[in-house]
Design an enzyme around this catalytic site. Structure first.
Site, PDB file in Angstrom:
ATOM      1  N   GLY A  10     -29.607 -13.408  17.160  1.00 14.25           N
ATOM      2  CA  GLY A  10     -29.577 -13.952  15.803  1.00 14.25           C
ATOM      3  C   GLY A  10     -29.546 -15.481  15.860  1.00 14.25           C
ATOM      4  O   GLY A  10     -29.646 -16.077  16.944  1.00 14.25           O
ATOM      5  N   GLN A  11     -29.406 -16.112  14.705  1.00 14.91           N
ATOM      6  CA  GLN A  11     -29.447 -17.584  14.639  1.00 14.91           C
ATOM      7  C   GLN A  11     -28.380 -18.238  15.512  1.00 14.91           C
ATOM      8  O   GLN A  11     -28.661 -19.090  16.357  1.00 14.91           O
ATOM      9  CB  GLN A  11     -29.197 -18.058  13.208  1.00 14.91           C
ATOM     10  CG  GLN A  11     -30.162 -17.606  12.174  1.00 14.91           C
ATOM     11  CD  GLN A  11     -29.896 -18.336  10.873  1.00 14.91           C
ATOM     12  OE1 GLN A  11     -30.240 -19.494  10.702  1.00 14.91           O
ATOM     13  NE2 GLN A  11     -29.260 -17.652   9.931  1.00 14.91           N
ATOM     14  N   LEU A  12     -27.127 -17.821  15.295  1.00 16.68           N
ATOM     15  CA  LEU A  12     -26.030 -18.452  16.035  1.00 16.68           C
ATOM     16  C   LEU A  12     -26.106 -18.105  17.520  1.00 16.68           C
ATOM     17  O   LEU A  12     -25.913 -18.966  18.389  1.00 16.68           O
ATOM     18  CB  LEU A  12     -24.680 -17.994  15.443  1.00 16.68           C
ATOM     19  CG  LEU A  12     -23.449 -18.629  16.058  1.00 16.68           C
ATOM     20  CD1 LEU A  12     -23.439 -20.143  15.869  1.00 16.68           C
ATOM     21  CD2 LEU A  12     -22.165 -18.025  15.457  1.00 16.68           C
ATOM     22  N   ASP A  37     -24.738  -2.243  21.617  1.00 14.76           N
ATOM     23  CA  ASP A  37     -24.666  -1.935  20.179  1.00 14.76           C
ATOM     24  C   ASP A  37     -23.187  -1.954  19.802  1.00 14.76           C
ATOM     25  O   ASP A  37     -22.414  -1.086  20.224  1.00 14.76           O
ATOM     26  CB  ASP A  37     -25.292  -0.551  19.931  1.00 14.76           C
ATOM     27  CG  ASP A  37     -25.197  -0.144  18.464  1.00 14.76           C
ATOM     28  OD1 ASP A  37     -24.491  -0.816  17.680  1.00 14.76           O
ATOM     29  OD2 ASP A  37     -25.829   0.867  18.104  1.00 14.76           O
ATOM     30  N   THR A  63     -26.300  -9.234   8.049  1.00 15.66           N
ATOM     31  CA  THR A  63     -26.251 -10.469   7.254  1.00 15.66           C
ATOM     32  C   THR A  63     -27.183 -10.447   6.035  1.00 15.66           C
ATOM     33  O   THR A  63     -27.312 -11.464   5.352  1.00 15.66           O
ATOM     34  CB  THR A  63     -26.601 -11.689   8.142  1.00 15.66           C
ATOM     35  OG1 THR A  63     -27.872 -11.457   8.737  1.00 15.66           O
ATOM     36  CG2 THR A  63     -25.564 -11.898   9.228  1.00 15.66           C
ATOM     37  N   ASP A 103     -18.244 -17.857   3.661  1.00 13.61           N
ATOM     38  CA  ASP A 103     -17.783 -18.364   2.364  1.00 13.61           C
ATOM     39  C   ASP A 103     -17.907 -17.287   1.283  1.00 13.61           C
ATOM     40  O   ASP A 103     -17.281 -17.397   0.235  1.00 13.61           O
ATOM     41  CB  ASP A 103     -18.598 -19.608   1.963  1.00 13.61           C
ATOM     42  CG  ASP A 103     -20.100 -19.369   1.967  1.00 13.61           C
ATOM     43  OD1 ASP A 103     -20.564 -18.492   2.716  1.00 13.61           O
ATOM     44  OD2 ASP A 103     -20.821 -20.056   1.205  1.00 13.61           O
ATOM     45  N   TYR A 126     -21.541  -7.327   1.085  1.00 13.43           N
ATOM     46  CA  TYR A 126     -21.526  -8.137   2.307  1.00 13.43           C
ATOM     47  C   TYR A 126     -20.191  -8.881   2.434  1.00 13.43           C
ATOM     48  O   TYR A 126     -19.535  -8.823   3.479  1.00 13.43           O
ATOM     49  CB  TYR A 126     -22.700  -9.137   2.278  1.00 13.43           C
ATOM     50  CG  TYR A 126     -22.628 -10.206   3.355  1.00 13.43           C
ATOM     51  CD1 TYR A 126     -22.892  -9.908   4.685  1.00 13.43           C
ATOM     52  CD2 TYR A 126     -22.298 -11.533   3.025  1.00 13.43           C
ATOM     53  CE1 TYR A 126     -22.819 -10.896   5.670  1.00 13.43           C
ATOM     54  CE2 TYR A 126     -22.240 -12.520   3.999  1.00 13.43           C
ATOM     55  CZ  TYR A 126     -22.490 -12.194   5.319  1.00 13.43           C
ATOM     56  OH  TYR A 126     -22.416 -13.170   6.285  1.00 13.43           O
ATOM     57  N   LYS A 130     -17.303  -8.387   5.282  1.00 13.01           N
ATOM     58  CA  LYS A 130     -16.884  -9.482   6.168  1.00 13.01           C
ATOM     59  C   LYS A 130     -15.372  -9.695   6.064  1.00 13.01           C
ATOM     60  O   LYS A 130     -14.701  -9.977   7.058  1.00 13.01           O
ATOM     61  CB  LYS A 130     -17.630 -10.776   5.826  1.00 13.01           C
ATOM     62  CG  LYS A 130     -19.120 -10.762   6.103  1.00 13.01           C
ATOM     63  CD  LYS A 130     -19.491 -10.552   7.573  1.00 13.01           C
ATOM     64  CE  LYS A 130     -19.094 -11.695   8.466  1.00 13.01           C
ATOM     65  NZ  LYS A 130     -19.527 -11.452   9.869  1.00 13.01           N
TER      66      LYS A 130
HETATM   67  N1  NAP Z   1     -26.524 -16.481   7.892  1.00  9.72           N
HETATM   68  C1  NAP Z   1     -25.637 -17.072   7.106  1.00  9.72           C
HETATM   69  O1  NAP Z   1     -25.991 -17.797   6.154  1.00  9.72           O
HETATM   70  C2  NAP Z   1     -24.169 -16.900   7.371  1.00  9.72           C
HETATM   71  C3  NAP Z   1     -23.255 -17.551   6.536  1.00  9.72           C
HETATM   72  C4  NAP Z   1     -21.891 -17.394   6.786  1.00  9.72           C
HETATM   73  C5  NAP Z   1     -21.465 -16.600   7.836  1.00  9.72           C
HETATM   74  N2  NAP Z   1     -22.373 -15.978   8.626  1.00  9.72           N
HETATM   75  C6  NAP Z   1     -21.885 -15.132   9.716  1.00  9.72           C
HETATM   76  O2  NAP Z   1     -22.186 -15.752  10.951  1.00  9.72           O
HETATM   77  C7  NAP Z   1     -22.495 -14.767  11.943  1.00  9.72           C
HETATM   78  C8  NAP Z   1     -23.827 -15.093  12.582  1.00  9.72           C
HETATM   79  O3  NAP Z   1     -24.814 -15.149  11.558  1.00  9.72           O
HETATM   80  P1  NAP Z   1     -26.353 -15.329  11.888  1.00  9.72           P
HETATM   81  O4  NAP Z   1     -26.960 -16.045  10.716  1.00  9.72           O
HETATM   82  O5  NAP Z   1     -26.531 -15.856  13.259  1.00  9.72           O
HETATM   83  O6  NAP Z   1     -26.829 -13.808  11.812  1.00  9.72           O
HETATM   84  P2  NAP Z   1     -28.241 -13.194  12.161  1.00  9.72           P
HETATM   85  O7  NAP Z   1     -29.225 -14.259  12.461  1.00  9.72           O
HETATM   86  O8  NAP Z   1     -28.555 -12.201  11.101  1.00  9.72           O
HETATM   87  O9  NAP Z   1     -27.941 -12.437  13.532  1.00  9.72           O
HETATM   88  C9  NAP Z   1     -27.129 -11.318  13.576  1.00  9.72           C
HETATM   89  C10 NAP Z   1     -27.449 -10.591  14.848  1.00  9.72           C
HETATM   90  O10 NAP Z   1     -26.619  -9.443  14.927  1.00  9.72           O
HETATM   91  C11 NAP Z   1     -27.388  -8.416  15.486  1.00  9.72           C
HETATM   92  N3  NAP Z   1     -26.851  -7.094  15.214  1.00  9.72           N
HETATM   93  C12 NAP Z   1     -26.869  -6.397  14.057  1.00  9.72           C
HETATM   94  N4  NAP Z   1     -26.331  -5.187  14.245  1.00  9.72           N
HETATM   95  C13 NAP Z   1     -25.959  -5.129  15.548  1.00  9.72           C
HETATM   96  C14 NAP Z   1     -25.365  -4.126  16.352  1.00  9.72           C
HETATM   97  N5  NAP Z   1     -25.051  -2.934  15.837  1.00  9.72           N
HETATM   98  N6  NAP Z   1     -25.110  -4.405  17.659  1.00  9.72           N
HETATM   99  C15 NAP Z   1     -25.438  -5.596  18.181  1.00  9.72           C
HETATM  100  N7  NAP Z   1     -26.032  -6.577  17.475  1.00  9.72           N
HETATM  101  C16 NAP Z   1     -26.286  -6.341  16.173  1.00  9.72           C
HETATM  102  C17 NAP Z   1     -28.748  -8.599  14.853  1.00  9.72           C
HETATM  103  O11 NAP Z   1     -29.719  -7.907  15.579  1.00  9.72           O
HETATM  104  P3  NAP Z   1     -31.039  -7.339  14.858  1.00  9.72           P
HETATM  105  O12 NAP Z   1     -31.886  -8.559  14.632  1.00  9.72           O
HETATM  106  O13 NAP Z   1     -31.582  -6.402  15.866  1.00  9.72           O
HETATM  107  O14 NAP Z   1     -30.616  -6.717  13.590  1.00  9.72           O
HETATM  108  C18 NAP Z   1     -28.915 -10.109  14.925  1.00  9.72           C
HETATM  109  O15 NAP Z   1     -29.503 -10.504  16.133  1.00  9.72           O
HETATM  110  C19 NAP Z   1     -22.432 -13.417  11.220  1.00  9.72           C
HETATM  111  O16 NAP Z   1     -21.165 -12.870  11.428  1.00  9.72           O
HETATM  112  C20 NAP Z   1     -22.569 -13.777   9.758  1.00  9.72           C
HETATM  113  O17 NAP Z   1     -21.951 -12.839   8.907  1.00  9.72           O
HETATM  114  C21 NAP Z   1     -23.718 -16.127   8.424  1.00  9.72           C
END
Ligand code: NAP
Length: 284
Positions: A10-12, A37, A63, A103, A126, A130
């Protein structure tokens, strides 16, 4: 220090991967949905038994804020239950768990930046999942830090920045809401902050919540304008209110995070969102 990163595609997670070479004292185990998983409790327990893990950074998440409204069970499984499995396994291994939250745990009815102590009241599936994940971590991990962040974007993955650039290449005019106010956060800044702070956390740290976003405040409209201006794109952005562009999930109207606590405890400098946006756009 051996660090397990879950959800690392994912992004982070991708930002952590690209920063890894700058942290030679850390040994990283990057896993994704295929190699670990996180919703498979048994697989999580086995993974922790097989190798020594000193620290876990849980980047896995469901997300899709709108999708979660129709996928309640799965959102809860990934964002809450799986966080519990990881927290329990990390707790048993004596590993520090770094968990990510949002947030969107706030209802957004406030009008001053939210502190870590403010009451959460999520408006979406969501946000609720969280918040439940935070509780799982607080309850199950013996050593844990939760970072609440907002509006993440990166040159990796799917996000608002990428969506605006794509739409601007297809249309002459975009409608973007100006009545949702928060702070865009470059995932690379968050990733760097997490890695920098790992040695600074006290060994017995448990259940500490820290807000982290970039500095400053913006609406999604401001964010879109800044993206297009910095890229030199002429697409027009029309400000609209949320009621004119209803989404499936309700979002907070105001979700600026107060970062005084993390700055005071660790003396970190937080980049202004426009500066970080410019840095990210040079990589897109
Ligand atoms: N994005 C935002 O704006 C935002 C804002 C505030 C907080 N956050 C939090 O910050 C964290 C990182 O966010 P992000 O934007 O980097 O998220 P992201 O880009 O959506 O990446 C999430 C990753 O988790 C993986 N994933 C989902 N289900 C899984 C499973 N069962 N086992 C293993 N991996 C799994 C996804 O894989 P797949 O691609 O295969 O689904 C994806 O690679 C999350 O906890 C999110 O809630 C995000």
């Amino acid at each position: 220090m051996q660090i397990l990163v879950t959800g690392s595609r994912g992004q982070l997670g991708m930002e952590l991967q690209s920063l890894a070479e700058h942290y030679p004292d850390y040994r990283f185990l990057f896993t994704d949905r295929t190699s670990l998983d996180v919703t498979d409790g048994e697989a999580v327990r086995k993974f922790f038994k097989k190798q020594r893990i000193d620290c876990l950074i849980n980047c896995a998440g469901h997300t899709g804020v709108d999708q979660a409204e129709a996928d309640v069970e799965n959102a809860h499984l990934v964002n809450a239950k799986a966080a519990g499995y990881l927290a329990e396994a990390a707790g048993k291994a004596g590993a520090l768990m770094i968990h990510l939250s949002t947030d969107y745990v706030f209802d957004g009815k406030g009008c001053r930046p939210y502190t870590e102590g403010d009451s959460a009241n999520p408006r979406s599936v969501y946000g609720k999942s969280k918040l439940d994940g935070e509780l799982e971590v607080l309850f199950n991990a013996k050593r844990s830090v939760i970072f609440r962040t907002s509006w993440l974007y990166s040159s990796y993955g799917t996000n608002f920045l990428k969506s605006i650039l794509k739409q601007a290449s297809e249309k002459n005019e975009l409608k973007v809401v100006f009545d949702q106010v928060g702070t865009p956060t470059y995932a690379r800044d968050l990733a760097r902050t997490i890695l920098d702070l790992l040695p600074a956390f006290p060994p017995r740290i448990r259940g500490e919540i820290y807000n982290y976003s970039n500095e400053g405040v913006a609406s999604w409209y401001d964010f879109a304008r800044a993206i297009l201006e910095m890229k030199g794109l002429s697409c027009k952005v029309v400000p609209v209110v949320t009621a004119e562009m209803p989404a499936v999930a309700a979002r907070p109207h105001y979700s600026v995070l107060d970062k005084r606590r993390i700055k005071k405890d660790f003396g970190i400098r937080v980049p202004y969102w426009r500066d970080s946006l410019a840095e990210c756009l040079s990589a897109v």
